[in-house]
Design a protein around this motif. Sequence first.
Motif, short mmCIF file in Angstrom:
data_model
loop_
_atom_site.label_atom_id
_atom_site.label_comp_id
_atom_site.label_asym_id
_atom_site.label_seq_id
_atom_site.Cartn_x
_atom_site.Cartn_y
_atom_site.Cartn_z
N MET A 71 -19.47 6.54 -38.06
CA MET A 71 -18.48 7.42 -37.43
C MET A 71 -17.91 8.40 -38.45
SD MET A 71 -18.36 6.98 -34.24
CE MET A 71 -16.89 7.94 -33.89
N MET A 72 -17.64 7.93 -39.67
CA MET A 72 -17.12 8.81 -40.71
C MET A 72 -18.14 9.89 -41.08
SD MET A 72 -13.98 7.90 -41.64
CE MET A 72 -13.75 7.80 -39.88
N ILE A 73 -19.42 9.50 -41.18
CA ILE A 73 -20.47 10.47 -41.50
C ILE A 73 -20.58 11.50 -40.39
CG2 ILE A 73 -22.96 10.77 -41.81
CD1 ILE A 73 -23.00 8.04 -43.21
N LEU A 74 -20.57 11.03 -39.13
CA LEU A 74 -20.67 11.93 -37.99
C LEU A 74 -19.52 12.93 -37.95
CD1 LEU A 74 -22.03 12.77 -35.32
CD2 LEU A 74 -20.67 10.98 -34.19
N ILE A 75 -18.30 12.43 -38.13
CA ILE A 75 -17.12 13.30 -38.09
C ILE A 75 -17.19 14.35 -39.19
CG2 ILE A 75 -14.61 13.35 -38.49
CD1 ILE A 75 -14.53 10.57 -37.08
N ASN A 76 -17.61 13.95 -40.38
CA ASN A 76 -17.70 14.91 -41.49
C ASN A 76 -18.78 15.96 -41.26
OD1 ASN A 76 -15.84 14.36 -43.89
ND2 ASN A 76 -16.50 12.31 -43.32
N LYS A 77 -19.87 15.57 -40.62
CA LYS A 77 -20.92 16.54 -40.32
C LYS A 77 -20.43 17.56 -39.28
CE LYS A 77 -25.05 14.04 -41.70
NZ LYS A 77 -25.43 15.09 -42.68
N VAL A 78 -19.64 17.09 -38.32
CA VAL A 78 -19.06 18.00 -37.34
C VAL A 78 -18.09 18.96 -38.02
CG1 VAL A 78 -17.53 18.15 -35.32
CG2 VAL A 78 -19.33 16.41 -35.40
N LEU A 79 -17.24 18.43 -38.90
CA LEU A 79 -16.29 19.28 -39.63
C LEU A 79 -17.01 20.28 -40.53
CD1 LEU A 79 -13.58 16.61 -40.64
CD2 LEU A 79 -13.32 18.46 -38.96
N ARG A 81 -19.92 21.61 -40.09
CA ARG A 81 -20.47 22.69 -39.27
C ARG A 81 -19.35 23.60 -38.75
NH1 ARG A 81 -25.46 21.96 -35.25
NH2 ARG A 81 -26.31 21.66 -37.34
N MET A 82 -18.23 22.99 -38.38
CA MET A 82 -17.11 23.75 -37.82
C MET A 82 -16.51 24.71 -38.86
SD MET A 82 -13.53 22.25 -36.28
CE MET A 82 -14.45 21.00 -35.36
N PHE A 83 -16.31 24.19 -40.11
CA PHE A 83 -15.68 25.00 -41.16
C PHE A 83 -16.69 25.68 -42.08
CE2 PHE A 83 -12.24 21.73 -40.41
CZ PHE A 83 -11.39 22.61 -39.75
N LYS A 84 -18.00 25.48 -41.78
CA LYS A 84 -19.07 26.10 -42.57
C LYS A 84 -19.03 25.68 -44.04
CE LYS A 84 -19.74 30.14 -39.59
NZ LYS A 84 -19.03 29.54 -38.45
N TRP A 85 -18.82 24.37 -44.27
CA TRP A 85 -18.87 23.84 -45.62
C TRP A 85 -20.32 23.79 -46.09
CZ3 TRP A 85 -15.54 18.95 -44.21
CH2 TRP A 85 -14.20 19.34 -44.06
N ASN A 86 -20.54 23.99 -47.39
CA ASN A 86 -21.88 23.82 -47.92
C ASN A 86 -22.19 22.32 -48.09
OD1 ASN A 86 -20.76 22.91 -50.42
ND2 ASN A 86 -20.61 25.03 -51.15
N GLN A 87 -23.42 22.02 -48.45
CA GLN A 87 -23.85 20.62 -48.52
C GLN A 87 -23.06 19.82 -49.55
OE1 GLN A 87 -27.72 19.10 -50.29
NE2 GLN A 87 -28.23 18.95 -48.12
N ALA A 92 -19.06 15.58 -50.60
CA ALA A 92 -17.79 15.16 -51.21
C ALA A 92 -16.86 14.54 -50.17
CB ALA A 92 -17.11 16.36 -51.88
N THR A 93 -16.79 15.15 -48.98
CA THR A 93 -15.90 14.60 -47.94
C THR A 93 -16.44 13.29 -47.39
OG1 THR A 93 -16.96 15.98 -46.23
CG2 THR A 93 -14.97 16.84 -47.29
N ILE A 94 -17.76 13.15 -47.33
CA ILE A 94 -18.34 11.87 -46.89
C ILE A 94 -18.00 10.78 -47.90
CG2 ILE A 94 -20.51 10.61 -46.56
CD1 ILE A 94 -21.64 13.14 -45.24
N LEU A 95 -18.13 11.10 -49.18
CA LEU A 95 -17.82 10.12 -50.23
C LEU A 95 -16.37 9.64 -50.13
CD1 LEU A 95 -19.55 11.62 -53.42
CD2 LEU A 95 -20.17 9.52 -52.24
N THR A 96 -15.46 10.56 -49.89
CA THR A 96 -14.03 10.21 -49.94
C THR A 96 -13.49 9.65 -48.63
OG1 THR A 96 -13.53 12.54 -49.48
CG2 THR A 96 -13.44 11.82 -51.78
N THR A 97 -14.22 9.81 -47.53
CA THR A 97 -13.72 9.31 -46.25
C THR A 97 -14.49 8.09 -45.74
OG1 THR A 97 -15.11 10.87 -45.00
CG2 THR A 97 -12.86 11.56 -45.52
N ALA A 98 -15.78 8.04 -46.04
CA ALA A 98 -16.59 6.90 -45.55
C ALA A 98 -16.42 5.67 -46.41
CB ALA A 98 -18.07 7.31 -45.50
N VAL A 216 -10.22 21.54 -47.02
CA VAL A 216 -11.03 20.34 -47.24
C VAL A 216 -10.14 19.13 -47.49
CG1 VAL A 216 -12.79 19.27 -48.70
CG2 VAL A 216 -12.94 21.71 -48.16
N LEU A 217 -9.12 19.32 -48.33
CA LEU A 217 -8.22 18.22 -48.68
C LEU A 217 -7.50 17.69 -47.44
CD1 LEU A 217 -6.79 16.52 -50.88
CD2 LEU A 217 -5.09 18.34 -51.03
N THR A 218 -6.95 18.59 -46.64
CA THR A 218 -6.23 18.16 -45.43
C THR A 218 -7.16 17.46 -44.45
OG1 THR A 218 -4.73 20.05 -45.67
CG2 THR A 218 -4.78 18.95 -43.53
#
Length: 298
Positions: A71-79, A81-87, A92-98, A216-218
């Motif tokens: 679920m954490m991976i899925l949510i971060n992938k959605v975010l 795409r939404m915010f146009k983050w690079n890989q 980084a967000t997957i590491l810190t949230t999953a 990204v932080l928020t």
Amino acid sequence: MGIFFTVVLPIIAIFGAGFILQRIRVLDVKSIATTSIYIFLPALVFTSLYEAEYDKGFTIIIIFALFLLFMMILINKVLARMFKWNQSVESATILTTAFMNGGNYGVPVILYSVGSSALPYAIFFMVLQSLIMNFFGVYYASRSKNGISRALKTIFKMPATYAALLAFIFQKIPWEIPEAVYSSLSMLGDAAIPIMMVMLGMQLASITSLKFNWQVLTSAVIVRMVISPVLAVLFIMAFDVNTLIGSVLLIVASMPSAATTTMYAIEFDTEPDMVSSITLVTTLISIFSLTILLNFIV
């Protein structure tokens, strides 16, 4: 406020002792971490799981850990795409949230708030989370062709993996471990939790470079500290989990980002400043969020 003074504050004080020591003396955290990983932690894992009575609670923990991870991976992938983050930012967000700090933070919080009856479940989750982190964490931090093979090698280098397997084996065979041997393991295991707590403070003190990308932080803070526990509540309700296991799942889901992710980010150059910033901010927020949470579940 009673929970804050009896559970949260003593734990934070031990983290603080490690933080202050590291700021004053600048010790080699890696050497202390190695000692913990290869001596104290395996002893704690072995004795806790060897003494545990296995029930469906352990199966529920496995299902929950995998559910939360994906679920954490899925949510971060959605975010992403939404915010146009690079890989790199997505990783980084997957590491810190999953990957939450279910070990040197989660275990003492569960022990001192829920009680010793919850400790085997907390230890089991810690071992499971370490396996997951060492596989998926290495994979997402590296995102290279050899990411999977390197992740597998990392798992098989973990002493805690073998300690858990040995605990399961020794439970099943009709042979009792000699008292002299087991008492030594128990002493090492008893020392593991305070050492892990001091080490977390030292790891946080070793963070020297921060990067406050507020979008990204928020996003990462909300996912780790709000969405994760909400998912835990939904899981507990859906599976009708008993109070003891439910408390363990909810507490670990509310933990801040794992400090280990900073080491992965540095090693693989996956936005290390950003990962450090999210880890530090979620840890500071957890002082207040955990106090509120524990007042509801304890």
